[in-house]
Design an enzyme around this catalytic site. Structure first.
Site, PDB file in Angstrom:
ATOM      1  N   ILE A  10      47.800  44.850  41.973  1.00  0.00           N
ATOM      2  CA  ILE A  10      46.878  43.716  41.775  1.00  0.00           C
ATOM      3  C   ILE A  10      45.692  44.061  40.877  1.00  0.00           C
ATOM      4  CG2 ILE A  10      47.416  42.395  43.860  1.00  0.00           C
ATOM      5  CD1 ILE A  10      45.043  43.700  45.203  1.00  0.00           C
ATOM      6  N   SER A  14      40.561  52.397  34.974  1.00  0.00           N
ATOM      7  CA  SER A  14      40.591  53.793  34.566  1.00  0.00           C
ATOM      8  C   SER A  14      40.692  54.704  35.790  1.00  0.00           C
ATOM      9  CB  SER A  14      39.325  54.114  33.800  1.00  0.00           C
ATOM     10  OG  SER A  14      38.242  53.645  34.549  1.00  0.00           O
ATOM     11  N   ASP A 126      26.999  48.730  41.769  1.00  0.00           N
ATOM     12  CA  ASP A 126      27.853  47.959  40.860  1.00  0.00           C
ATOM     13  C   ASP A 126      28.135  46.574  41.449  1.00  0.00           C
ATOM     14  OD1 ASP A 126      29.144  47.587  38.458  1.00  0.00           O
ATOM     15  OD2 ASP A 126      31.017  48.526  39.103  1.00  0.00           O
TER      16      ASP A 126
HETATM   17  P1  ADP Z   1      37.546  49.088  39.883  1.00  0.00           P
HETATM   18  O1  ADP Z   1      36.814  50.363  40.093  1.00  0.00           O
HETATM   19  O2  ADP Z   1      38.665  49.176  38.904  1.00  0.00           O
HETATM   20  O3  ADP Z   1      36.653  47.938  39.542  1.00  0.00           O
HETATM   21  P2  ADP Z   1      38.119  47.680  42.386  1.00  0.00           P
HETATM   22  O4  ADP Z   1      37.931  48.299  43.735  1.00  0.00           O
HETATM   23  O5  ADP Z   1      37.128  46.649  41.981  1.00  0.00           O
HETATM   24  O6  ADP Z   1      38.226  48.845  41.304  1.00  0.00           O
HETATM   25  O7  ADP Z   1      39.575  47.083  42.351  1.00  0.00           O
HETATM   26  C1  ADP Z   1      40.177  46.605  41.162  1.00  0.00           C
HETATM   27  C2  ADP Z   1      40.711  45.195  41.378  1.00  0.00           C
HETATM   28  O8  ADP Z   1      41.663  45.194  42.446  1.00  0.00           O
HETATM   29  C3  ADP Z   1      39.664  44.196  41.784  1.00  0.00           C
HETATM   30  O9  ADP Z   1      38.997  43.634  40.697  1.00  0.00           O
HETATM   31  C4  ADP Z   1      40.478  43.167  42.544  1.00  0.00           C
HETATM   32  O10 ADP Z   1      41.122  42.280  41.670  1.00  0.00           O
HETATM   33  C5  ADP Z   1      41.531  44.019  43.240  1.00  0.00           C
HETATM   34  N1  ADP Z   1      41.076  44.398  44.590  1.00  0.00           N
HETATM   35  C6  ADP Z   1      40.438  45.541  44.939  1.00  0.00           C
HETATM   36  N2  ADP Z   1      40.180  45.583  46.255  1.00  0.00           N
HETATM   37  C7  ADP Z   1      40.633  44.424  46.756  1.00  0.00           C
HETATM   38  C8  ADP Z   1      40.676  43.849  48.084  1.00  0.00           C
HETATM   39  N3  ADP Z   1      40.192  44.513  49.133  1.00  0.00           N
HETATM   40  N4  ADP Z   1      41.236  42.643  48.229  1.00  0.00           N
HETATM   41  C9  ADP Z   1      41.739  41.977  47.173  1.00  0.00           C
HETATM   42  N5  ADP Z   1      41.751  42.445  45.927  1.00  0.00           N
HETATM   43  C10 ADP Z   1      41.214  43.657  45.695  1.00  0.00           C
END
Ligand code: ADP
Ligand code: MG
Length: 451
Positions: A10, A14, A126
């Site tokens: 999903i 990086s 962030d």
């Molecule tokens: P990054 O460091 O790449 O920003 P994230 O933790 O924000 O990592 O996760 C990347 C993407 O994965 C998010 O933008 C979201 O779309 C999806 N995602 C991450 N954690 C969740 C969650 N708990 N529930 C639903 N989607 C998630």
């Protein structure tokens, strides 16, 4: 690992990937973040922070941690938020503004999440609409602890401020200490986006983005929103961190009480009100009030480190970046290049060190930024400059050319003079980190050097 079945990817970044998985025994869906572990012990420690800090949190408005393990990569299993993120929700509006009650319902939940992490002396660093997740039931959860750090942690923490430029507060650009109030600024950016469906600070260059942020120059909220919302935002965008309200202070505003009631079960409501009342009373309100005197030390068994004496920072906000920007035209690259005689190819003289950084930090920062390709910015940066495009664009930037109103200010741009007036909220500012923090200049330098 074996107990989970992969459903789909999903998210990809990086850091690695975010996977939607299903636990075989329970059929519950979870998100499993697969993080590539760096080679260096420091890097590994850094990556583990995300799991360690998320695991410390237990709150309905924070994505719930389930477990983490390592198997070549670091895996962090957490609650799946099935309603997408706030950025998607904003985009889906296609220009139709959210009603105020909906904004405040979300905002109050967010503040509760932020209060929880600040109570645990963690900075998120962030906060942005892309890191705020929704559930089908309308709950809002703060996620992505990949940039989070423990406050007042010892030297290990003395490194970069990772963040997304659109949401980064003035103190970061000015290289002055950051604390819990830096998250409040970013939260203000999210509040603004919820109201206007746009970023508060948009510009056509790094220079002007920084200038707009440091001046607090943003278009006022649409008049359909209440005085309360206008006021709240103004407070959150105070230039000096100590003048911004903490999450607790925001939540204690009487106008938000009904939204808090809506999102709290009755038994928690009584506790919460009691807690707010206590916090509003004198010294007990001090976020570090329960911390004993003593030198900076790391507690046993992973207890939080303590700091004895409050660090005193120079009084009054620094004008250094603004001053520096006034003379921006004389700032130029500190990279010395010589033109090849055969044409327009830039050739670096190898007998001389290629990069010389000036000492003054704001100028250095600007020099670095002028040489930095935006796509090389820290991983979590979402700013990008499409090839050929003349302006910085974020996910909520206008489609047409971004107006850059900084050099000749337009009437509808509010520069809030009150932001410069003192309104000390000492209560909230005891949170500062080591005074050698934040040294994100070194990180920027590295970034550009590795370009
Ligand atoms: P990054 O460091 O790449 O920003 P994230 O933790 O924000 O990592 O996760 C990347 C993407 O994965 C998010 O933008 C979201 O779309 C999806 N995602 C991450 N954690 C969740 C969650 N708990 N529930 C639903 N989607 C998630
Ligand atoms: Mg993210």
């Amino acid at each position: 690992m074996d107990q989970y079945t992969l459903l789909k990817t999903i998210g990809e970044g990086s850091f690695g990937r975010a996977l939607l998985v299903q636990q075989e025994s329970s059929h519950h869906k979870y998100v499993m973040k697969e993080v590539r572990l760096p080679k260096s012990p420091d890097g590994i420690r850094n990556s583990r922070q995300e799991a360690i800090l998320l695991a410390k949190m237990r709150h309905p408005n924070i994505v719930a941690f389930k477990e983490s393990f390592e198997d070549g990569h670091l895996y962090i299993v957490m609650e799946y938020c099935d309603g997408g993120d706030l950025l998607q929700a904003i985009k889906q509006q296609k220009g139709n503004r959210f009603p105020e009650h909906m904004i405040l319902q979300w905002f109050v939940q967010l503040c509760r999440g932020v209060k929880h992490i600040h109570d645990k002396r963690v900075l998120h660093r962030d906060i942005k609409s892309k890191n705020i997740f929704l559930t089908q039931h309308g709950h809002v959860k703060l996620g992505d602890f990949g940039s989070a750090r423990l406050l007042i942690s010892a030297k290990a923490n003395a490194c970069t401020y990772v963040g997304t430029p659109y949401y980064v507060p003035p103190e970061i650009w000015e290289n002055t200490p950051y604390n819990n109030k830096s998250d409040i600024w970013s939260l203000g950016c999210v509040l603004y986006e919820l109201c206007t469906l746009k970023h508060p600070f948009q510009a056509n260059s790094w220079k002007n983005l920084i200038r707009k942020i440091c001046q607090g120059s943003y278009s006022p909220l649409p008049s359909q929103y209440s005085y309360e919302l206008h006021y709240l935002l103004k407070q959150m965008f105070k230039r000096s961190p100590k003048d911004r309200p903490s999450a607790s202070t925001i939540l204690s505003r009487s106008s938000l009480a009904k939204y808090i009631k809506q999102c709290l079960p009755a038994e928690e409501l009584a506790d919460f009100e009691e807690q707010l009342k206590k916090e509003a009373e004198g010294d007990s309100n001090n976020l570090l009030g329960n911390i004993p005197e003593g030198d900076l030390e790391i507690g046993k068994e992973g207890n939080l480190p303590y700091i004895a004496q409050r660090k005193k920072w120079g009084s009054g906000p620094s004008n250094s970046v603004l001053n520096c920007l006034e003379n921006a035209s004389i700032l130029k690259s500190s990279i010395k290049a010589e033109e090849s005689e055969s044409g327009g190819v830039i050739k670096f003289n190898e007998s001389r060190s290629r990069k010389q950084w000036v000492k003054e930090s704001p100028e250095t920062l600007l020099n670095i930024l002028m040489n930095a390709d935006l796509s090389f910015a820290f991983q979590t940066y979402t700013i990008y400059k499409p090839a050929g495009a003349a302006h910085l664009s974020g996910p909520l930037s206008d489609d047409m050319d971004a107006q850059d109103t900084t050099d000749s200010r337009e009437e509808d741009i509010a520069v809030d003079q009150e932001r410069f007036e003192p309104r000390s909220d000492e209560e909230d500012t005891e949170f500062e980190e080591e005074d050698d923090d934040p040294d994100w200049l070194s990180a920027l330098k590295l970034m550009v050097e590795n370009q």
